[in-house]
Design a protein around this motif. Sequence first.
Motif, PDB file in Angstrom:
ATOM      1  N   TYR A 141       0.964  -1.295  -0.077  1.00 46.84           N
ATOM      2  CA  TYR A 141       0.122  -0.191   0.054  1.00 46.84           C
ATOM      3  C   TYR A 141       1.150   0.933   0.058  1.00 46.84           C
ATOM      4  CZ  TYR A 141      -4.271  -2.187   0.727  1.00 46.84           C
ATOM      5  OH  TYR A 141      -5.984  -3.178   0.938  1.00 46.84           O
ATOM      6  N   GLY A 142       2.158   1.149   0.471  1.00 46.11           N
ATOM      7  CA  GLY A 142       2.762   2.006   0.906  1.00 46.11           C
ATOM      8  C   GLY A 142       3.454   2.546  -0.433  1.00 46.11           C
ATOM      9  N   VAL A 143       3.756   1.037  -0.863  1.00 52.42           N
ATOM     10  CA  VAL A 143       4.332   1.499  -2.292  1.00 52.42           C
ATOM     11  C   VAL A 143       3.514   2.303  -3.659  1.00 52.42           C
ATOM     12  CG1 VAL A 143       5.690   0.338  -4.436  1.00 52.42           C
ATOM     13  CG2 VAL A 143       6.415  -0.518  -2.502  1.00 52.42           C
ATOM     14  N   LEU A 144       1.995   2.164  -3.277  1.00 54.35           N
ATOM     15  CA  LEU A 144       1.605   2.616  -4.601  1.00 54.35           C
ATOM     16  C   LEU A 144       1.062   4.033  -3.980  1.00 54.35           C
ATOM     17  CD1 LEU A 144      -0.068   2.491  -6.685  1.00 54.35           C
ATOM     18  CD2 LEU A 144      -1.636   0.684  -5.727  1.00 54.35           C
ATOM     19  N   ASP A 145       1.248   4.224  -2.415  1.00 55.54           N
ATOM     20  CA  ASP A 145       1.074   5.364  -2.160  1.00 55.54           C
ATOM     21  C   ASP A 145       1.722   6.228  -2.072  1.00 55.54           C
ATOM     22  OD1 ASP A 145      -1.179   7.462  -0.533  1.00 55.54           O
ATOM     23  OD2 ASP A 145       1.132   7.690   0.784  1.00 55.54           O
ATOM     24  N   LYS A 146       3.304   6.191  -2.171  1.00 55.79           N
ATOM     25  CA  LYS A 146       4.084   6.986  -2.849  1.00 55.79           C
ATOM     26  C   LYS A 146       4.047   7.543  -4.390  1.00 55.79           C
ATOM     27  CE  LYS A 146       8.845   7.420  -2.557  1.00 55.79           C
ATOM     28  NZ  LYS A 146      10.240   6.740  -1.850  1.00 55.79           N
ATOM     29  N   HIS A 147       3.710   6.470  -5.460  1.00 49.70           N
ATOM     30  CA  HIS A 147       3.838   6.370  -6.398  1.00 49.70           C
ATOM     31  C   HIS A 147       2.354   7.331  -7.083  1.00 49.70           C
ATOM     32  CE1 HIS A 147       3.557   5.470 -10.482  1.00 49.70           C
ATOM     33  NE2 HIS A 147       2.885   5.578 -10.754  1.00 49.70           N
ATOM     34  N   LEU A 148       1.771   7.688  -6.142  1.00 45.90           N
ATOM     35  CA  LEU A 148       0.509   7.856  -6.388  1.00 45.90           C
ATOM     36  C   LEU A 148       0.861   9.929  -6.500  1.00 45.90           C
ATOM     37  CD1 LEU A 148      -3.001   6.143  -6.055  1.00 45.90           C
ATOM     38  CD2 LEU A 148      -2.165   6.470  -8.249  1.00 45.90           C
ATOM     39  N   ALA A 149       1.657  10.036  -5.144  1.00 43.66           N
ATOM     40  CA  ALA A 149       1.059  11.048  -5.042  1.00 43.66           C
ATOM     41  C   ALA A 149       1.574  12.286  -6.383  1.00 43.66           C
ATOM     42  CB  ALA A 149       3.353  11.002  -3.967  1.00 43.66           C
ATOM     43  N   GLY A 150       1.177  13.201  -6.994  1.00 46.57           N
ATOM     44  CA  GLY A 150       1.108  14.165  -7.725  1.00 46.57           C
ATOM     45  C   GLY A 150       0.166  13.329  -8.724  1.00 46.57           C
ATOM     46  N   ARG A 151       0.202  12.075  -8.999  1.00 40.96           N
ATOM     47  CA  ARG A 151      -0.587  11.520 -10.332  1.00 40.96           C
ATOM     48  C   ARG A 151      -1.927  11.488  -9.528  1.00 40.96           C
ATOM     49  NH1 ARG A 151       4.321   9.014  -9.379  1.00 40.96           N
ATOM     50  NH2 ARG A 151       5.604   9.321 -11.166  1.00 40.96           N
ATOM     51  N   GLU A 152      -2.838  11.544 -10.719  1.00 41.49           N
ATOM     52  CA  GLU A 152      -4.264  10.956 -10.733  1.00 41.49           C
ATOM     53  C   GLU A 152      -5.039   9.710 -10.165  1.00 41.49           C
ATOM     54  OE1 GLU A 152      -8.933  11.997 -11.345  1.00 41.49           O
ATOM     55  OE2 GLU A 152      -7.213  12.352 -13.250  1.00 41.49           O
ATOM     56  N   PHE A 153      -4.094   8.605 -11.698  1.00 40.66           N
ATOM     57  CA  PHE A 153      -4.288   7.780 -11.899  1.00 40.66           C
ATOM     58  C   PHE A 153      -2.661   7.181 -11.985  1.00 40.66           C
ATOM     59  CE2 PHE A 153      -8.141   9.046 -13.763  1.00 40.66           C
ATOM     60  CZ  PHE A 153      -8.991   8.853 -12.815  1.00 40.66           C
ATOM     61  N   ILE A 154      -2.557   5.186 -12.006  1.00 40.09           N
ATOM     62  CA  ILE A 154      -1.524   4.826 -11.885  1.00 40.09           C
ATOM     63  C   ILE A 154      -0.381   5.427 -12.721  1.00 40.09           C
ATOM     64  CG2 ILE A 154      -0.106   2.727 -11.315  1.00 40.09           C
ATOM     65  CD1 ILE A 154      -2.357   2.196 -10.497  1.00 40.09           C
ATOM     66  N   ALA A 155      -0.854   5.511 -14.072  1.00 37.46           N
ATOM     67  CA  ALA A 155      -0.138   5.624 -15.091  1.00 37.46           C
ATOM     68  C   ALA A 155      -0.534   6.935 -16.010  1.00 37.46           C
ATOM     69  CB  ALA A 155      -0.039   5.035 -16.109  1.00 37.46           C
ATOM     70  N   GLY A 156      -0.780   7.750 -15.206  1.00 39.50           N
ATOM     71  CA  GLY A 156      -1.432   9.110 -15.726  1.00 39.50           C
ATOM     72  C   GLY A 156      -3.178   9.350 -16.175  1.00 39.50           C
ATOM     73  N   GLU A 157      -3.076   8.559 -16.750  1.00 45.12           N
ATOM     74  CA  GLU A 157      -4.424   8.413 -17.191  1.00 45.12           C
ATOM     75  C   GLU A 157      -4.776   7.198 -16.524  1.00 45.12           C
ATOM     76  OE1 GLU A 157      -6.355  10.770 -19.151  1.00 45.12           O
ATOM     77  OE2 GLU A 157      -4.230  12.426 -19.427  1.00 45.12           O
TER      78      GLU A 157
END
Length: 234
Positions: A141-157
């Motif tokens: 969960y922490g890995v995904l949370d950090k990645h989502l900082a500044g992104r609406e979705f995982i790959a942008g869109e």
Amino acid sequence: MIDLYYTPTPNGLKIKLFLEEIGLPYRTVPVDIGKGEQFEPAFLTISPNNKIPAIVDHDPLDKGSPLSVFESGAILLYLANKTGRLIPADERGRMVVLQWLFWQTSGLGPMAGQNGHFNIYASEKVPYAIERYTRETRRLYGVLDKHLAGREFIAGEYSIADIASYPWIVPHRGHGQTLTDFPHLHRWFETIRARPATIRAYEGVEDSYSKSGGGLSEEARKILFGQGAAARER
């Protein structure tokens, strides 16, 4: 037309989410895994690993005979390629989606699944297993949370990376996680939960994690967790 062999588990719901999001015509074929229907010979010809979900595409791009696909990650990738939707066309964007799709299928799903098994479904409590998988789920969960900082979705869109991960975050309470501990993940989760396709896909879906023992009968427990290789020879 797509035939979706389905049970409303996180992996099954991934495919329903995609089909609802895109609006592809599909027919749901229920598979009662508590009664062992996943071991029936007809189903094994479609999904040799005796797991849901699986699909049969009656209108494949090559215009050949109906095409069956098993494994939820492979199905999402197949459908995204077939429709040209929910996966970027450019190589770099595509690789971002594929990395997170494989992250989910090799990490988040298996670890959260074991977490749910030992927390909810196991007939006896194994403290080491509960602690180990709860801790690993929290790390992911922490890995995904950090990645989502500044992104609406995982790959942008919005993409199949989001569709793959969301159903494994839905049972966060049963997995011993608190979403407000992960502000970016929480925001992402609420955004996807509000999408009309998500609402349609989850209509009538019951949270089995809210029940003691997952709401399983002893017979269903034996079928789901007591099968070995011999079961596939039925």
